[in-house]
Scaffold this motif. Sequence first.
Motif, PDB file in Angstrom:
ATOM      1  N   TYR A  17      47.271  28.511 -93.077  1.00  0.00           N
ATOM      2  CA  TYR A  17      47.091  29.927 -93.358  1.00  0.00           C
ATOM      3  C   TYR A  17      45.624  30.311 -93.553  1.00  0.00           C
ATOM      4  CZ  TYR A  17      52.078  29.386 -94.135  1.00  0.00           C
ATOM      5  OH  TYR A  17      53.411  29.083 -93.985  1.00  0.00           O
ATOM      6  N   ARG A  70      54.493  30.799 -97.456  1.00  0.00           N
ATOM      7  CA  ARG A  70      53.152  30.850 -98.046  1.00  0.00           C
ATOM      8  C   ARG A  70      53.188  30.511 -99.535  1.00  0.00           C
ATOM      9  NH1 ARG A  70      49.609  33.786 -94.512  1.00  0.00           N
ATOM     10  NH2 ARG A  70      50.761  34.405 -92.652  1.00  0.00           N
ATOM     11  N   GLN A  79      50.860  37.380 -97.395  1.00  0.00           N
ATOM     12  CA  GLN A  79      50.009  36.502 -98.204  1.00  0.00           C
ATOM     13  C   GLN A  79      49.742  37.105 -99.574  1.00  0.00           C
ATOM     14  OE1 GLN A  79      48.802  33.276 -97.094  1.00  0.00           O
ATOM     15  NE2 GLN A  79      48.681  33.254 -99.331  1.00  0.00           N
TER      16      GLN A  79
END
Length: 543
Positions: free
Chosen positions: A128, A201, A347
């Motif tokens: 990420y 995430r 995120q």
Amino acid sequence: MQLCQVSGTAAFVAISLAATFAFWLGLDDVYRLKHHGEELRGVSAARVSTVLRHHENAQHGDPTVLRTSTANTAIPAQSPRSPPLTLVGPSVAPHSVLFSTSIALQSNGSTNAATGLTKPPYFDRGIYNTIHGEKYYDISRFDGLLPEGNWTLLLPVLKKLASGGDLKIFVLGGSFTSGVDCLQPAKGTNVSRRLCAWPSRFLHWLRAAFPRSSVQMENHAQGGSPSNVILAGLGLLNFAGVDLVLVETLVNDWGDEVRAYERNSRINKEVAVSASFEVLLRTLKKVAPRSLIYTVEAACPGCRLAITNHKKVLEFYKIPHMDMVKVVKDAPTLWNGRNHPSYQTHQALADLLALSWSNVWDRMAGMNLANLGPLMQDFGVDFYHPAKERNRFYVCTKPCAVLSSLHTSTVRPKIRRGNWSLYEDRPGKPGWISMTPGSIMEIPLCFGRKPTLSITFLRSYEKLGRARVTLNHRSITLLGLWNDGSHVSQSDTIFCRADDFPGEGGGGGVVGFDVKPNTKSTMKIENLKFGNSKMKLISVVSC
């Protein structure tokens, strides 16, 4: 999924965890723990287990019993407590949310000084990490964020993580949580779908913050699925060993799906949203009594209108949750897009969860044990909604027919043509595999008063083909290859409301088979000739 769419006396209870940690640190339990390149002080998890067990005994009327754990594990120590932190809410003057570049963990104080837990953005985001100058939202202004509801219920989960235990997480939700329209540019290949969504995430942060633990997650989110659709398929899931259930249904609850699913029912939308949500949460507690139920309330435009319908239930049961509506009210740019925001929003949500969980761990050091209350989530016997409102929603907790390559099956398939063989093409990955186009397997199924069906099969970026599923003279096609550039091989689940008419469902992509309630039918799966000919079926479950 996609949709077919946690010897003493009574006086001991009154001491604070802060004093307890200080006492421990004066003993020989202090050691040095390597953590992300830093040396942090720690205390044995056995000591934490001792306090928790003592507290639990006191909660059950026996404050004199003190049992210890012999686990040879450790957790990060607590440092002197910081001043009390409060939830940043609407009272704070809104201002623009800034961006910060994703960076790796440094050894210059970029971890949580109180606990050693890594806080965003100061950890290596791995896949990420952004490229080409893209930036993430800076959520540091929410450093004091705590979960809404009874967040002390997180203590057993955090303790298990800190002591190096295994943690299993289930995720339930809709298309937002399954990662629809979530696409992040990355080196080599793009990150998309479930891998791009906020649960994955958040999982990455859990593994970074607790590297000694094994954290596993199954994301069963599916497009177009409000609370009552998930309810109808709960029996299709195996909650054995699940420690935490993350639930996100607000996006779809406020859509038309609740009322559409209750065809011919004159039901008030607000009542439908609230009552179906309550039934879902209580049923989850029934099928997963030892799991912590934790909800995420999304902040889509419609969610901001509907949040009160969920909050009534959440506050009644004191369920810990993340209220993104409150956060976005203070910082509107955190949520871009409508029901399917960008990867930056995914995120931001994962980072906010990480911050709030880190703050829960901080707070435990300064709380009196007697003030913690029961550490097991218990919904009690009282309901928020009356029975006449709750009983509108169908619940399936016991499947009627199960064909599983991983667990016990209740039916046997019949090979009508070609080859469908049960074996492991990879160690620990069994399934019914066909390599020959035209191969047909039949599976006998049965259905209850609200027919549902789930089909789990392998999908990948190469070497797989297609298969046709036929039930009640209606057919759908299973695509072995991803069509969005995903570069992963993983199981995918189609959940069908089998009693719907073919093509019914609209935006959620629901496809039905027009199966009648309380009937039996045979499902046929045929390997189609399409490029590569391999197809792998993992399970079929009807309810």
